[in-house]
Design an enzyme around this catalytic site. Structure first.
Site, PDB file in Angstrom:
ATOM      1  N   HIS A 174     -13.722   0.193  -0.017  1.00  0.00           N
ATOM      2  CA  HIS A 174     -13.434   1.620  -0.235  1.00  0.00           C
ATOM      3  C   HIS A 174     -12.115   1.882  -0.945  1.00  0.00           C
ATOM      4  O   HIS A 174     -11.736   3.041  -1.159  1.00  0.00           O
ATOM      5  CB  HIS A 174     -13.531   2.411   1.077  1.00  0.00           C
ATOM      6  CG  HIS A 174     -12.411   2.186   2.034  1.00  0.00           C
ATOM      7  ND1 HIS A 174     -11.379   3.082   2.182  1.00  0.00           N
ATOM      8  CD2 HIS A 174     -12.152   1.184   2.898  1.00  0.00           C
ATOM      9  CE1 HIS A 174     -10.542   2.635   3.111  1.00  0.00           C
ATOM     10  NE2 HIS A 174     -10.991   1.485   3.555  1.00  0.00           N
ATOM     11  N   CYS A 205      -2.328   5.494   7.751  1.00  0.00           N
ATOM     12  CA  CYS A 205      -2.325   4.993   9.128  1.00  0.00           C
ATOM     13  C   CYS A 205      -1.095   5.447   9.889  1.00  0.00           C
ATOM     14  O   CYS A 205      -1.103   5.550  11.102  1.00  0.00           O
ATOM     15  CB  CYS A 205      -2.380   3.476   9.144  1.00  0.00           C
ATOM     16  SG  CYS A 205      -3.310   2.809   7.782  1.00  0.00           S
ATOM     17  N   THR A 238     -26.518  -9.141  11.070  1.00  0.00           N
ATOM     18  CA  THR A 238     -27.429  -8.939   9.946  1.00  0.00           C
ATOM     19  C   THR A 238     -26.649  -8.459   8.728  1.00  0.00           C
ATOM     20  O   THR A 238     -25.874  -7.505   8.816  1.00  0.00           O
ATOM     21  CB  THR A 238     -28.503  -7.899  10.322  1.00  0.00           C
ATOM     22  OG1 THR A 238     -29.209  -8.381  11.471  1.00  0.00           O
ATOM     23  CG2 THR A 238     -29.477  -7.663   9.177  1.00  0.00           C
ATOM     24  N   GLN A 286      -5.011  -3.860  -1.949  1.00  0.00           N
ATOM     25  CA  GLN A 286      -4.448  -2.920  -2.926  1.00  0.00           C
ATOM     26  C   GLN A 286      -4.325  -3.522  -4.323  1.00  0.00           C
ATOM     27  O   GLN A 286      -3.805  -2.867  -5.233  1.00  0.00           O
ATOM     28  CB  GLN A 286      -3.067  -2.433  -2.467  1.00  0.00           C
ATOM     29  CG  GLN A 286      -3.094  -1.539  -1.240  1.00  0.00           C
ATOM     30  CD  GLN A 286      -3.659  -0.150  -1.519  1.00  0.00           C
ATOM     31  OE1 GLN A 286      -3.713   0.295  -2.664  1.00  0.00           O
ATOM     32  NE2 GLN A 286      -4.083   0.542  -0.489  1.00  0.00           N
ATOM     33  N   ASN A 292       0.796  -1.225   0.000  1.00  0.00           N
ATOM     34  CA  ASN A 292       0.000   0.000   0.000  1.00  0.00           C
ATOM     35  C   ASN A 292       0.829   1.275   0.000  1.00  0.00           C
ATOM     36  O   ASN A 292       0.357   2.323  -0.399  1.00  0.00           O
ATOM     37  CB  ASN A 292      -1.003   0.007   1.161  1.00  0.00           C
ATOM     38  CG  ASN A 292      -0.345  -0.097   2.507  1.00  0.00           C
ATOM     39  OD1 ASN A 292       0.536  -0.936   2.714  1.00  0.00           O
ATOM     40  ND2 ASN A 292      -0.741   0.745   3.429  1.00  0.00           N
ATOM     41  N   SER A 351     -11.261  -5.078   0.167  1.00  0.00           N
ATOM     42  CA  SER A 351     -11.913  -3.939   0.829  1.00  0.00           C
ATOM     43  C   SER A 351     -12.706  -3.124  -0.195  1.00  0.00           C
ATOM     44  O   SER A 351     -12.230  -2.899  -1.311  1.00  0.00           O
ATOM     45  CB  SER A 351     -10.838  -3.046   1.462  1.00  0.00           C
ATOM     46  OG  SER A 351     -11.418  -1.851   1.949  1.00  0.00           O
TER      47      SER A 351
HETATM   48  C1  LIG Z   1      -6.735  -0.193   3.248  1.00  0.00           C
HETATM   49  C2  LIG Z   1      -6.004  -1.452   3.520  1.00  0.00           C
HETATM   50  C3  LIG Z   1      -6.405  -2.316   4.552  1.00  0.00           C
HETATM   51  C4  LIG Z   1      -7.561  -1.981   5.475  1.00  0.00           C
HETATM   52  O1  LIG Z   1      -8.775  -2.070   4.814  1.00  0.00           O
HETATM   53  P1  LIG Z   1     -10.116  -1.573   5.534  1.00  0.00           P
HETATM   54  O2  LIG Z   1     -11.185  -2.064   4.618  1.00  0.00           O
HETATM   55  O3  LIG Z   1     -10.026  -0.093   5.609  1.00  0.00           O
HETATM   56  O4  LIG Z   1     -10.171  -2.225   6.858  1.00  0.00           O
HETATM   57  C5  LIG Z   1      -5.702  -3.464   4.739  1.00  0.00           C
HETATM   58  N1  LIG Z   1      -4.657  -3.784   3.958  1.00  0.00           N
HETATM   59  C6  LIG Z   1      -4.235  -2.995   2.961  1.00  0.00           C
HETATM   60  C7  LIG Z   1      -3.077  -3.407   2.129  1.00  0.00           C
HETATM   61  C8  LIG Z   1      -4.901  -1.801   2.712  1.00  0.00           C
HETATM   62  O5  LIG Z   1      -4.468  -1.003   1.729  1.00  0.00           O
END
Ligand SMILES: *Cc1c(COP(=O)(O)O)cnc(C)c1O
Length: 351
Positions: free
Chosen positions: A200, A314, A238, A178, A150, A198
């Site tokens: 988002h 982060c 749920t 990623q 990432n 993920s």
């Molecule tokens: C963003 C990310 C996560 C965390 O994902 P969330 O859906 O926000 O919990 C974990 N691993 C990597 C490599 C990421 O880029």
């Protein structure tokens, strides 16, 4: 936000995703576990979403477990698997440059008696398959190495990792937050037993993700959230129909090409003295850039007041150099001149 270049931290929800989600937020709000017509409509929408996500990684729909995101998926993979081995414990192999949610889960597992080896990357941020093979022990039960980094954008040789795990009869998990949708993934061809995604990071909503689990119904995973039997009994609660529908819509509408933003970016960055980190095998949207001097950093920041990260989102709030940059051998001083610029992600032709 036309000065936003932090897409590796989060992407906006696309209009197509919003449109797909909307009816499931109000008109069609029934609980997918309810045994009536409206409940069955929700259950069907969730089933279709499961099929869409499974197909993307060539898995079976029954092998997709929806979670709140990649952090929870990573926790379920690592804790869920190791909690079956609480009596005998065992050895886990990961890398020094995982996302914090993997590293902190591993630290927790060490605190309760598991052994963990953290593989070091080379200067480009690549983990070598031979370094993995060299660390395998008779009691190694799990390997967890991410697909795309990432902070650097480096693509890891996960097919080779999978082959090594398979030969040694060790389960292989990869954090694909990623890489999912950017890179081609085939869980059989790559011998992947568990894979985290993920929403988002792919123009889908926050608060949704999934863990692919090979043969989920017969898997050895222990649920982290016990509940009413949802998600093959592996994740109670749920089902969030709108978020799940949104995740599938994000997969279906994921862009195949970048627009002109990448070209514009190249024109901008070419005006500065910098080196790009991450080696030759990197995704085109993530740029880890080390400016040559502090002066060059200042010039960039004043000419282009972009929203970007130093390290990952982060790490940004703490004032220490990112663990990824330190692991690839950067000094604190060089790390301070290093920024992650991440452009809108899109599918890349070959991984
Ligand atoms: C963003 C990310 C996560 C965390 O994902 P969330 O859906 O926000 O919990 C974990 N691993 C990597 C490599 C990421 O880029």
């Amino acid at each position: 936000m036309d000065n936003y270049y932090d897409y590796a931290a989060s992407t906006p929800v696309s209009q197509r995703v919003l449109d797909a989600m909307k009816p499931w937020e109000n008109e069609k709000f029934a609980n997918a576990s309810s045994d009536h017509q409206a409940g069955r409509a929700s259950a069907l929408a969730i089933q279709q979403a499961r099929e869409c996500i499974a197909e993307k990684i060539r898995a079976l729909p029954s092998e997709i477990i929806f979670t709140s995101g990649a952090s929870e998926a990573n926790n379920l993979a690592l804790k869920g698997f190791t909690f079956k081995h609480l009596d005998t414990k065992g050895h886990i192999i990961t890398s020094e440059i995982e996302h914090k949610c993997i590293l902190n889960t591993c630290a927790f597992l060490e605190s309760i008696g598991f052994e963990v080896t953290y593989l070091a990357p080379d200067r480009d941020g690549r983990i070598s398959p031979s370094s993995l093979a060299a660390e395998i022990r008779s009691n190694t039960i799990l390997i967890s190495i991410h697909h795309v980094n990432n902070e650097l954008g480096t693509i890891q040789p996960i097919k080779e990792f999978g082959a090594i795990a398979f030969e040694n009869n060790i389960r292989f998990h990869t954090d694909a937050a990623q890489s999912f949708c950017k890179c081609d993934i085939d869980v059989d061809d790559m011998d992947i037993d568990m894979l985290s995604i993920s929403g988002h990071k792919i123009y889908g909503p926050k608060g949704i993700g999934a863990l692919y689990v090979r043969d989920a119904r017969d898997s050895e995973l222990v649920p982290l959230i016990h509940g009413g039997g949802q998600e093959a009994g592996l994740r109670g609660g749920t089902s969030p129909t709108p978020l799940i529908v949104g995740l599938a819509a994000a997969v279906e509408s994921y862009p195949t090409k970048s627009d002109s933003i990448e070209k514009q970016f190249l024109d901008v960055i070419a005006k500065f003295d910098f080196t790009r980190n991450g080696g030759v095998s990197v995704v085109p949207s993530t740029w880890s850039v080390t400016f040559q001097t502090d002066k060059e950093v200042k010039r960039f920041m004043s000419d282009y007041p972009w929203l970007i990260s130093q390290g990952s989102a982060c790490n940004a709030l703490s004032n220490v150099a990112s663990h990824v940059l330190t692991a690839i051998g950067m000094s604190e001083e060089t790390a301070r001149r290093t920024y992650r610029i991440s452009l809108p992600p899109h599918q890349i032709s070959e991984s």
